[in-house]
Enzyme design. Structure first.
Site, short mmCIF file in Angstrom:
data_model
loop_
_atom_site.label_atom_id
_atom_site.label_comp_id
_atom_site.label_asym_id
_atom_site.label_seq_id
_atom_site.Cartn_x
_atom_site.Cartn_y
_atom_site.Cartn_z
N SER A 264 0.66 8.92 0.50
CA SER A 264 1.57 9.15 1.34
C SER A 264 2.67 10.48 0.77
CB SER A 264 2.57 7.98 1.66
OG SER A 264 1.78 6.95 2.42
C1 SAM Z 1 -1.37 5.79 3.79
S1 SAM Z 1 -2.46 4.69 3.04
C2 SAM Z 1 -1.33 3.95 1.71
C3 SAM Z 1 -0.51 4.85 0.73
C4 SAM Z 1 -0.13 4.14 -0.59
N1 SAM Z 1 0.48 3.14 -0.30
C5 SAM Z 1 0.43 5.22 -1.48
O1 SAM Z 1 0.83 4.61 -2.35
O2 SAM Z 1 0.49 6.45 -1.16
C6 SAM Z 1 -2.88 3.54 4.00
C7 SAM Z 1 -3.82 2.49 3.29
O3 SAM Z 1 -4.00 1.41 4.16
C8 SAM Z 1 -5.23 0.72 4.07
N2 SAM Z 1 -5.26 -0.27 5.14
C9 SAM Z 1 -5.60 0.18 6.32
N3 SAM Z 1 -5.67 -1.20 7.08
C10 SAM Z 1 -5.35 -2.16 5.99
C11 SAM Z 1 -5.52 -3.55 6.20
N4 SAM Z 1 -6.00 -4.16 7.62
N5 SAM Z 1 -5.22 -4.27 5.04
C12 SAM Z 1 -4.94 -3.56 3.87
N6 SAM Z 1 -4.92 -2.32 3.85
C13 SAM Z 1 -5.13 -1.58 4.99
C14 SAM Z 1 -5.95 2.06 3.98
O4 SAM Z 1 -7.26 1.49 3.48
C15 SAM Z 1 -5.32 3.10 3.23
O5 SAM Z 1 -5.83 3.04 1.84
#
Ligand code: SAM
Length: 401
Positions: A77
């Protein structure tokens, strides 16, 4: 011929210090603990294949994983959004935090904020993402952060209760595990999507439900797995689509496309068009049958659909008609005046409802950040309150005072 980039490679420590300064200037960082966390974490180590200039750019995301169609499933992000959400979280040393949606760097910020006595768990549904997060956390000096591979819809019960649950993927609902997993004074920070528009909302407990303390516009990759959005999107014709996540909204592509061929009806509110993000939220949550109209550039250039639909615009939909917001220059209202374009046999009635909302907004609610969200878990009451959004595990309401 290949262009040679001869710009000097900048020292990550300098880039980091610049980032912290700029985040303060741009109101991302508002407190000393968050500033200290951003100054401490070597952000570039969480984007090992990306130039450090990009990793330290305030508003850029770094791609981590895409699906077979090129849609982003995971990104690091942008620093500005992370800072804003960490400020919303109100973290104190010693807290226990759960991050849903991993990558590593935000978990490292959380660890800095909760300190040595605190605990951070980060969960991701994707093995590649969680493996990379683990490697990066270890390389950057955060071996104490716990990484878990699971669908975050179920929370991570063996670490509960958490003082903070921070979700970093766009959620469509608040599953019971997140509310049950919160300590009595715990806070949930979640980017909640309603009909195609997302706000990061900081929720505190309120009885069996949640009440918002703050919210801010946000953009995230969507939640996958059990909690994925129940959303429908129909193409009316090439370059024109309508989406809704409300099962009660009719989406008849052929009828709406026929409506688009009928002459348009315009209604003007006589009111100023301003605070577009807040107005968008107000419309989305108050239209009786809400959807979102999207139009491609060439459709707009040919005058078939207004430019307001280029990035999606709140739209009122019936079986055979639709109405959406537009604007025009008007010196009397100052800058722009808001208005409505409607198509179809029911255009008059839809335009009336829409323009009434535009006027009510301008008269009563034109203040930034004035909404209060509530999440009420459990079966939806009947009849459903007018401003309620129906979800699988409960309802969302928003009120403007
Ligand atoms: C925007 S990224 C996270 C960015 C991160 N927090 C950072 O440090 O920059 C969103 C993440 O959510 C994860 N995700 C999507 N659905 C999910 C779920 N149901 N449970 C856990 N993770 C999930 C995706 O695999 C992705 O890696």
């Amino acid at each position: 011929m290949t262009a040679i980039d001869d710009s000097p490679v900048r020292d990550p420590d300098v880039l980091r210090a610049d980032m912290v300064r700029a985040l303060r200037d741009q109101d991302g960082i508002r407190s000393e603990p968050v500033a200290a966390a951003f100054a401490a974490v070597p952000r570039h180590l969480f984007a090992p294949d990306t130039p450090a200039e990009i990793a330290y750019d305030l508003h850029r995301t770094v791609p981590v994983k895409k699906d077979e169609n090129g849609l982003e499933l995971s990104v690091m992000s942008a620093a500005h959004l992370q800072a804003v959400m960490l400020e919303q979280a109100g973290i104190e040393p010693g807290m226990k935090a759960l991050e849903v949606g991993s990558g590593g760097v935000n978990a490292a910020y959380l660890q800095e904020l909760v300190g040595k006595q605190g605990e951070v768990t980060t969960v991701d549904i994707d093995r590649d993402v969680i493996d990379q997060a683990r490697r990066c956390l270890d390389d950057a000096g955060y071996p104490q952060v716990r990484t878990v591979l699971a669908d975050g819809e179920g929370g991570v019960p063996d670490g509960a209760p958490y003082d903070l649950i921070m979700v970093t993927a766009a959620a469509w609902d608040v599953p019971p595990s997140w509310i049950d997993g919160l300590a009595p004074a715990g806070r949930l920070v979640v980017p909640l999507t309603v009909c195609g528009t997302t706000r990061s909302i900081a929720f505190d407990r309120d009885g069996t439900g949640l009440v918002s303390r703050s919210y801010t516009l946000a953009r995230f990759v969507p939640m996958q797995g059990e909690g994925a959005a129940e959303e429908r999107k129909v193409m009316l014709r090439e370059g024109v689509a309508v989406q809704s996540d409300d099962i009660r909204v009719p989406l008849d592509a052929r009828a709406l496309d026929r409506a688009l061929d009928l002459p348009r009806l315009e209604r003007w509110s006589g009111e100023a068009y301003d605070l577009p993000d807040e107005l968008e939220l107000y419309l989305t949550l108050n239209l009786s049958s809400p959807a979102r109209l999207h139009a491609a550039n060439d459709v707009v250039e040919r005058g078939i659909v207004e430019a307001s639909a280029l990035f999606g615009v709140p739209t009122l939909v019936s079986e055979d008609s639709f109405a959406y917001r537009t604007r025009r220059e008007n010196a009397d209202t100052g800058g722009f005046e808001s208005g409505v374009v409607a198509h179809g046999p029911g255009a008059e009635a839809l335009a009336d409802e829409y323009v009434t909302l535009l006027r009510r907004w301008a008269r009563d609610h034109r203040r930034r950040g004035a909404a209060m969200f509530r999440y009420l878990p459990g079966p939806a009451p009947t009849p459903l309150p007018g401003n309620a959004v129906l979800r699988r595990h409960g309802i969302v309401t928003a009120t403007w005072h």
